[in-house]
Design a protein around this motif. Structure first.
Motif, mmCIF file in Angstrom:
data_model
loop_
_atom_site.group_PDB
_atom_site.id
_atom_site.type_symbol
_atom_site.label_atom_id
_atom_site.label_comp_id
_atom_site.label_asym_id
_atom_site.label_seq_id
_atom_site.Cartn_x
_atom_site.Cartn_y
_atom_site.Cartn_z
ATOM 1 N N ASP A 9 28.807 81.885 35.163
ATOM 2 C CA ASP A 9 29.882 82.241 36.083
ATOM 3 C C ASP A 9 30.986 81.201 35.897
ATOM 4 O OD1 ASP A 9 31.626 82.625 38.220
ATOM 5 O OD2 ASP A 9 30.028 83.172 39.600
ATOM 6 N N ASP A 10 31.955 81.515 35.035
ATOM 7 C CA ASP A 10 33.026 80.562 34.723
ATOM 8 C C ASP A 10 33.844 80.188 35.949
ATOM 9 O OD1 ASP A 10 32.849 79.811 32.009
ATOM 10 O OD2 ASP A 10 33.563 81.787 31.401
ATOM 11 N N GLU A 11 34.081 81.142 36.832
ATOM 12 C CA GLU A 11 34.909 80.865 38.016
ATOM 13 C C GLU A 11 34.279 79.822 38.920
ATOM 14 O OE1 GLU A 11 36.530 84.116 40.228
ATOM 15 O OE2 GLU A 11 36.745 85.339 38.412
ATOM 16 N N SER A 12 32.987 79.940 39.162
ATOM 17 C CA SER A 12 32.324 78.983 40.061
ATOM 18 C C SER A 12 31.820 77.742 39.324
ATOM 19 C CB SER A 12 31.162 79.647 40.792
ATOM 20 O OG SER A 12 30.109 79.952 39.887
ATOM 21 N N GLY A 13 31.802 77.796 37.974
ATOM 22 C CA GLY A 13 31.308 76.656 37.199
ATOM 23 C C GLY A 13 29.808 76.481 37.301
ATOM 24 N N THR A 14 29.090 77.615 37.393
ATOM 25 C CA THR A 14 27.632 77.566 37.466
ATOM 26 C C THR A 14 27.032 78.472 36.400
ATOM 27 O OG1 THR A 14 27.530 79.348 39.092
ATOM 28 C CG2 THR A 14 27.635 77.088 39.952
ATOM 29 N N HIS A 45 25.549 73.257 36.249
ATOM 30 C CA HIS A 45 26.872 73.266 36.867
ATOM 31 C C HIS A 45 27.842 72.516 35.964
ATOM 32 C CE1 HIS A 45 25.033 69.521 38.353
ATOM 33 N NE2 HIS A 45 26.256 69.042 38.378
#
Length: 72
Positions: A9-14, A45
């Motif tokens: 999940d690139d947006e959340s960095g996870t 993360h």
């Protein structure tokens, strides 16, 4: 370690990764054989553009003869 399924999940960095593991062992007394197998679920993360390992949960599905394993 096999059958890795990586979800990022690139947006959340996870990220998460699910995989399977099999440990093989041979000793002077035992032929090569699987001694334990299971699944892992890892989480990661991102900090300042670098990915970092966060956690691992292991599920053991099969257990063989561990009597000769890690005798150090």
């Amino acid at each position: 370690t096999t059958n890795l399924i990586l979800e990022v999940d690139d947006e959340s960095g996870t990220a998460t990764c699910r995989s399977r593991f099999t440990v093989l062992q041979a000793t002077e007394a035992l032929a090569l054989q699987p001694i334990i197998a299971g699944r892992s679920h890892d989480t990661f993360h991102r900090i300042d553009g670098s990915w970092w390992f966060e956690s691992r949960t292991m599920h053991v599905d099969l257990v063989g003869d561990l009597s000769h394993h890690l005798l150090i």
